[in-house]
Write an enzyme that holds these catalytic residues in place. Structure first.
Site, PDB file in Angstrom:
ATOM      1  N   TYR A   1      35.262  40.281  43.976  1.00  0.00           N
ATOM      2  CA  TYR A   1      35.185  39.152  44.937  1.00  0.00           C
ATOM      3  C   TYR A   1      35.987  39.439  46.210  1.00  0.00           C
ATOM      4  O   TYR A   1      35.420  39.516  47.314  1.00  0.00           O
ATOM      5  CB  TYR A   1      35.671  37.894  44.208  1.00  0.00           C
ATOM      6  CG  TYR A   1      35.932  36.683  45.059  1.00  0.00           C
ATOM      7  CD1 TYR A   1      35.008  36.239  46.015  1.00  0.00           C
ATOM      8  CD2 TYR A   1      37.107  35.948  44.868  1.00  0.00           C
ATOM      9  CE1 TYR A   1      35.266  35.093  46.760  1.00  0.00           C
ATOM     10  CE2 TYR A   1      37.360  34.802  45.606  1.00  0.00           C
ATOM     11  CZ  TYR A   1      36.445  34.388  46.558  1.00  0.00           C
ATOM     12  OH  TYR A   1      36.708  33.260  47.294  1.00  0.00           O
TER      13      TYR A   1
ATOM     14  N   ASP B   1      36.435  54.373  36.074  1.00  0.00           N
ATOM     15  CA  ASP B   1      37.652  53.653  35.733  1.00  0.00           C
ATOM     16  C   ASP B   1      38.875  54.279  36.371  1.00  0.00           C
ATOM     17  O   ASP B   1      39.009  55.493  36.461  1.00  0.00           O
ATOM     18  CB  ASP B   1      37.796  53.656  34.211  1.00  0.00           C
ATOM     19  CG  ASP B   1      38.569  52.456  33.753  1.00  0.00           C
ATOM     20  OD1 ASP B   1      37.925  51.493  33.300  1.00  0.00           O
ATOM     21  OD2 ASP B   1      39.811  52.476  33.884  1.00  0.00           O
TER      22      ASP B   1
ATOM     23  N   TYR C   1      49.788  37.876  33.174  1.00  0.00           N
ATOM     24  CA  TYR C   1      49.082  38.252  34.402  1.00  0.00           C
ATOM     25  C   TYR C   1      50.081  38.398  35.551  1.00  0.00           C
ATOM     26  O   TYR C   1      50.164  39.448  36.207  1.00  0.00           O
ATOM     27  CB  TYR C   1      48.006  37.202  34.739  1.00  0.00           C
ATOM     28  CG  TYR C   1      47.482  37.342  36.141  1.00  0.00           C
ATOM     29  CD1 TYR C   1      46.714  38.443  36.505  1.00  0.00           C
ATOM     30  CD2 TYR C   1      47.782  36.382  37.115  1.00  0.00           C
ATOM     31  CE1 TYR C   1      46.257  38.588  37.807  1.00  0.00           C
ATOM     32  CE2 TYR C   1      47.330  36.514  38.416  1.00  0.00           C
ATOM     33  CZ  TYR C   1      46.570  37.618  38.756  1.00  0.00           C
ATOM     34  OH  TYR C   1      46.130  37.765  40.041  1.00  0.00           O
TER      35      TYR C   1
ATOM     36  N   GLY D   1      50.660  25.802  31.788  1.00  0.00           N
ATOM     37  CA  GLY D   1      51.124  26.806  32.746  1.00  0.00           C
ATOM     38  C   GLY D   1      50.846  26.486  34.207  1.00  0.00           C
ATOM     39  O   GLY D   1      51.190  27.281  35.078  1.00  0.00           O
TER      40      GLY D   1
END
Ligand code: UDP
Length: 333
Positions: free
Chosen positions: A15, A56, A146, A289
């Site tokens: 994105y 990758d 994350y 969170g």
């Protein structure tokens, strides 16, 4: 943007990566994209001049070959996983992809003498705000894997800067949203969890309703406040960061946001105005969170990069996202 050597863009089919590639190409830059297409889309790179390599980041032989062949002068690193909830249930996936895999890239940069790195970091590296708006000196205490994986890579970049002159800009995004205003490329996540696309999916009838996560926050209307930053503004900030590194700028962290916060209810109201549709809503409990308020202090971006958001009103974000979702592709590649 002064035009120089080739740029390696990891995650360039995603994105934010694809919108940045479009911007770099419009400025005449030479771009090589490395993307494994786990979340990215080949169609998000319609420009035939963009060299696309499917593969990758953790594939050391492939990455080495890319550096041999293309001799990139800088790397823009977008490739990462970004589902906060999943990072809590599967932390190793996040540390492997967001922390371990980029080490392979950095090793190749060290070997091949590439010394400029632009990193997609996040306001999630700050954790729960102790003050808003948040500037870059805000304490970093991420509250999920994350955010932690991104924060740890910042530490790695700082150490590489001291050890072998790597210079990096850590762009800490607030809430990325919106799409290319021409509707050529857009946001296509599977699953889609973000507020604005979820609202528009509900407006289109693709989902029954959108759930508002929490109405009892200590904010004027009880819903969470976020700083929504247009993806095209993020793209232009990457161009500025590149100029900055090319001009010899030192390693630094830079927040990217508008400096203005909007509540979930405000976003919903604006989406109803933009779409002209009534959007089915359900009011649910808080999502674990979620801090009540995240607002960026964008002062350093202005001072250091000469960058400021152009799309300050969420209306323009929602409008461009709606155009993408109702355009020929219907919001999907
Ligand atoms: N949100 C919501 N319903 C949704 C998705 C998000 O109420 O279906 C809220 C969420 O609690 C947060 C804001 O919208 O306050 C932005 O969430 P998003 O997931 O888009 O971005 P995040 O802040 O998690 O990066």
């Amino acid at each position: 943007m002064a035009q120089q050597g080739t740029l390696l863009v990891t995650g360039g089919a995603g994105y934010i990566g694809s919108h940045t590639v479009a911007r770099l190409r419009a400025a005449g830059e030479k771009v090589v994209v490395l993307d494994n297409l786990v979340f990215g889309h080949r169609e998000a790179l319609p420009d035939p001049e963009v060299v696309f390599v499917e593969g990758d980041l953790a594939d050391a032989a492939l990455v080495d070959r890319l550096f041999f062949e293309h001799r990139p002068e800088a790397v823009l690193h977008f490739a990462a996983y970004a589902y906060v909830g999943e990072s809590v249930t599967d932390p190793l996936k996040y540390y492997r992809n967001n922390l371990a895999a980029p080490l392979v890239l950095l090793e190749a940069m060290q070997r091949h003498g590439c010394r400029r790195f632009i990193f997609s970091s996040t306001c999630a590296t700050y954790g729960d705000p102790v003050r808003v708006p948040m500037d870059e000196t805000h304490p970093q205490a991420p509250v999920n894997p994350y955010g932690a994986s991104k924060w740890m890579l910042e530490r790695v970049l700082a150490d590489c800067g001291r050890a072998w002159d790597l210079r990096s800009v850590w762009l800490r995004y607030f809430n990325a949203s919106g799409c290319d205003p021409e509707g050529r490329i857009g946001e296509d996540h599977d699953p889609e969890t973000h507020l604005i696309p979820r609202i528009l999916m509900a407006a289109k009838g693709e989902i029954d309703k959108v759930t508002v996560f929490g109405t009892d926050y200590p904010t004027p209307d009880g819903t969470c406040i976020r700083d929504y930053i247009h993806v095209c503004d993020l793209a232009s900030a990457h161009g500025r960061a590149l100029d900055y590194l090319r001009a010899g700028g030192a390693t630094t962290a830079v927040n990217l946001g508008t400096g203005r916060g909007f509540s979930v209810r405000e976003i919903l109201q604006t989406a109803e105005q933009v779409t002209g549709r009534s959007i089915p809503v359900e009011y649910g409990p808080r999502r674990a969170g979620d801090p009540s308020e995240l607002i960026c202090d964008p002062t350093r971006a202005r001072e250091v990069l000469g960058w400021e958001a152009e799309y300050k009103e969420p209306r323009s974000h929602i409008d461009s996202a709606w155009r993408w979702m109702t355009g020929p592709r219907g919001g999907r590649y």
